[in-house]
Design a protein around this motif. Structure first.
Motif, PDB file in Angstrom:
ATOM      1  N   ASN A   8       0.838  -1.189   0.000  1.00  0.00           N
ATOM      2  CA  ASN A   8       0.000   0.000   0.000  1.00  0.00           C
ATOM      3  C   ASN A   8       0.882   1.251   0.000  1.00  0.00           C
ATOM      4  O   ASN A   8       1.098   1.887   1.023  1.00  0.00           O
ATOM      5  CB  ASN A   8      -0.919  -0.004   1.224  1.00  0.00           C
ATOM      6  CG  ASN A   8      -1.775   1.254   1.294  1.00  0.00           C
ATOM      7  OD1 ASN A   8      -2.109   1.844   0.276  1.00  0.00           O
ATOM      8  ND2 ASN A   8      -2.108   1.677   2.508  1.00  0.00           N
ATOM      9  N   SER A  13      -0.946   3.265  -5.739  1.00  0.00           N
ATOM     10  CA  SER A  13      -2.329   3.719  -5.945  1.00  0.00           C
ATOM     11  C   SER A  13      -2.438   4.577  -7.192  1.00  0.00           C
ATOM     12  O   SER A  13      -3.395   4.470  -7.965  1.00  0.00           O
ATOM     13  CB  SER A  13      -2.813   4.504  -4.725  1.00  0.00           C
ATOM     14  OG  SER A  13      -2.907   3.670  -3.584  1.00  0.00           O
ATOM     15  N   ASN A  73     -10.339   0.413  -1.986  1.00  0.00           N
ATOM     16  CA  ASN A  73      -9.090   0.121  -1.270  1.00  0.00           C
ATOM     17  C   ASN A  73      -9.078   0.777   0.109  1.00  0.00           C
ATOM     18  O   ASN A  73      -8.524   0.217   1.065  1.00  0.00           O
ATOM     19  CB  ASN A  73      -7.888   0.585  -2.097  1.00  0.00           C
ATOM     20  CG  ASN A  73      -7.578  -0.353  -3.246  1.00  0.00           C
ATOM     21  OD1 ASN A  73      -7.914  -1.542  -3.205  1.00  0.00           O
ATOM     22  ND2 ASN A  73      -6.953   0.157  -4.287  1.00  0.00           N
ATOM     23  N   LEU A  87      -3.593  -3.623  -2.298  1.00  0.00           N
ATOM     24  CA  LEU A  87      -4.477  -2.866  -3.188  1.00  0.00           C
ATOM     25  C   LEU A  87      -5.216  -3.792  -4.153  1.00  0.00           C
ATOM     26  O   LEU A  87      -5.750  -3.339  -5.172  1.00  0.00           O
ATOM     27  CB  LEU A  87      -3.653  -1.845  -3.990  1.00  0.00           C
ATOM     28  CG  LEU A  87      -2.834  -0.843  -3.166  1.00  0.00           C
ATOM     29  CD1 LEU A  87      -2.010   0.048  -4.092  1.00  0.00           C
ATOM     30  CD2 LEU A  87      -3.745   0.013  -2.286  1.00  0.00           C
TER      31      LEU A  87
END
Length: 327
Positions: A8, A13, A73, A87
């Motif tokens: 993460n 992301s 998420n 994720l």
């Protein structure tokens, strides 16, 4: 490739955005637009009469999916649905909303998913919250907005009640807060209809109530049936793995995972109550299925299997989008 999204990190992301555009590249190269129907309500017409260009619609759809991914998420990580923080839930959501080519356009269901995800997020926030008024109100409000974009989601108001009963005592005053939140969007719609001298009784979603089988064409490519079968297998395997998903988890996490199964059940319930157009309703499965598969991928020790599964799903998506198989 999956291992990139196991951690993460902020950059990971961000990478999900180009990943979305890459997975859905076929819809950008050969964009198909959606036009509102005559019976569409003001919200639907507002969106699709504002965004009329097919390419722009598909770009907006990809950006909207990215918002969905971030929310999914966030829910997945904050509420510790898996033992590892990854994720994967958001990544598999991208795959599940893209696996059927005819569902890759900007549609009412995709927009409605935004509010279902927000409603689910608010439901989870009510757990052990001494002051949950805002979350309960928002839950009813979000589900109601979702139903204005996609009428089968109206059945999810029952899901909202069941979910809140699962997580808290849900007092009478809180039930009132929930129903007030659910009533406001329809009150505003009725007000608009009254202001424009449109009869109240002609509510568009009533036309969609009562189940009828969606039209099935025998000339669909075989990859379409493979895509649908893969989603059904995912649902079946997720049900069988309920004990695996909830084992060695806290009671709090088990209750939240139970709600994911309830959410998946209501995808079927809403399908049986309301009529739907072909395979578009399968988009309602994408959110709960992504959470469950995300748990499975995050907690598994057999990483090679899911790497291969990822490649298989991507292959099906590209074959479907570019019609590489002619039968």
């Amino acid at each position: 490739m999956l291992e990139i999204f196991r951690k993460n990190l902020f950059i990971n992301s961000v990478l999900l955005l180009p990943y979305i555009f890459l997975v859905r590249i076929g819809a950008l190269l050969n964009p198909i637009g959606y036009s509102p129907k005559e019976a569409s309500n003001i919200l639907q017409k507002l969106v699709f009469n504002t965004i009329t260009d097919p390419l722009l619609q598909n770009i907006v759809a990809n950006l909207l999916i990215f918002v969905h991914v971030l929310l999914i998420n966030f829910v997945f990580i904050k509420h510790r649905l898996s033992r590892e923080i990854t994720l994967f839930a958001g990544l598999f959501y991208v795959l599940f909303v893209s696996i059927i080519a005819e569902n890759t356009l900007l549609s009412n269901v995709l927009i409605a998913n935004t509010f279902i995800i927000l409603a689910f997020k608010n439901i989870l926030e009510t757990y052990k919250a001494p002051h949950a008024t805002a979350f309960i109100f928002n839950t009813g409000f979000m589900i109601s907005i979702a139903s204005l974009f996609y009428s089968p989601y109206f059945a999810y108001l029952i899901f909202g009640i069941i979910a809140l009963l699962q997580l808290r005592s849900f007092k009478v005053i809180e039930k009132l807060q929930f129903f007030i939140g659910a009533a406001i969007p329809y009150f505003l719609l009725f007000t608009y209809r009254y202001w424009n001298d449109i009869p109240f009784v002609d509510i568009y979603f009533l036309k969609d109530i009562f189940f009828r089988w969606p039209s099935i064409r025998i000339d669909d490519l075989i990859v379409f049936y493979i895509s649908v079968l893969l989603l059904m297998i995912g649902v079946f395997v997720s049900i069988l793995n309920y004990g695996v998903f909830t084992s060695k988890k806290t009671i709090q996490t088990q209750k939240k995972i139970d709600l994911v199964y309830w959410l998946m059940l209501f995808s079927l319930v809403s399908f049986l109550i309301f009529s739907s157009e072909r395979s578009v309703h399968l988009l309602s499965l994408a959110f709960p299925l992504a959470l469950l598969v995300g748990i499975s991928v995050s907690d598994t020790k057999n990483r090679i299997f899911y790497e291969l599964l990822h490649v298989v799903i991507l292959s099906i998506i590209f074959i479907s989008q570019f019609k590489l198989i002619n039968f």
